[in-house]
Motif scaffolding. Sequence first.
Motif, PDB file in Angstrom:
ATOM      1  N   GLN A  40     -93.124  52.209  25.014  1.00  0.00           N
ATOM      2  CA  GLN A  40     -93.390  53.259  25.982  1.00  0.00           C
ATOM      3  C   GLN A  40     -93.520  54.600  25.276  1.00  0.00           C
ATOM      4  OE1 GLN A  40     -90.005  53.929  28.641  1.00  0.00           O
ATOM      5  NE2 GLN A  40     -88.914  52.396  27.452  1.00  0.00           N
ATOM      6  N   ARG A  41     -94.064  55.563  25.995  1.00  0.00           N
ATOM      7  CA  ARG A  41     -94.298  56.894  25.438  1.00  0.00           C
ATOM      8  C   ARG A  41     -92.984  57.488  24.950  1.00  0.00           C
ATOM      9  NH1 ARG A  41     -95.220  62.479  27.156  1.00  0.00           N
ATOM     10  NH2 ARG A  41     -97.038  63.220  25.978  1.00  0.00           N
ATOM     11  N   ILE A  55     -94.915  57.474  19.765  1.00  0.00           N
ATOM     12  CA  ILE A  55     -95.983  57.085  20.681  1.00  0.00           C
ATOM     13  C   ILE A  55     -96.291  58.252  21.613  1.00  0.00           C
ATOM     14  CG2 ILE A  55     -96.641  55.552  22.568  1.00  0.00           C
ATOM     15  CD1 ILE A  55     -95.024  53.357  21.239  1.00  0.00           C
ATOM     16  N   ASP A  56     -97.552  58.690  21.592  1.00  0.00           N
ATOM     17  CA  ASP A  56     -98.005  59.779  22.453  1.00  0.00           C
ATOM     18  C   ASP A  56     -98.575  59.228  23.754  1.00  0.00           C
ATOM     19  OD1 ASP A  56     -98.568  62.613  22.909  1.00  0.00           O
ATOM     20  OD2 ASP A  56    -100.670  61.984  22.813  1.00  0.00           O
ATOM     21  N   SER A  57     -99.368  58.171  23.649  1.00  0.00           N
ATOM     22  CA  SER A  57     -99.886  57.504  24.847  1.00  0.00           C
ATOM     23  C   SER A  57    -100.120  56.041  24.512  1.00  0.00           C
ATOM     24  CB  SER A  57    -101.172  58.172  25.334  1.00  0.00           C
ATOM     25  OG  SER A  57    -102.205  57.984  24.399  1.00  0.00           O
TER      26      SER A  57
END
Length: 87
Positions: A40-41, A55-57
Amino acid sequence: MEMIGTLLPLILMFAIFYFLLIRPQQKKQKAIREMHNALQRGDKIVTIGGLHGTIDSIDENIVVILVNDNRKLTFERSAIREVVNPD
């Protein structure tokens, strides 16, 4: 009776092979699949190439990773080796 004596070592070898090689590999693949599904983001991750980032997206197959100096890199979800979030 001779047939049992002939087949028993083969069956035993297959059982040993299964429990020492096949089953642990299946467990490892399942754990990796579950880790990929739980991404997840904001998760801090390491890719299979050793790149560290956040993680950005994320979508179905693509992950955008934020690295040094706010640079964004795009990877396949399968390129994520591990999540290194501090617990």
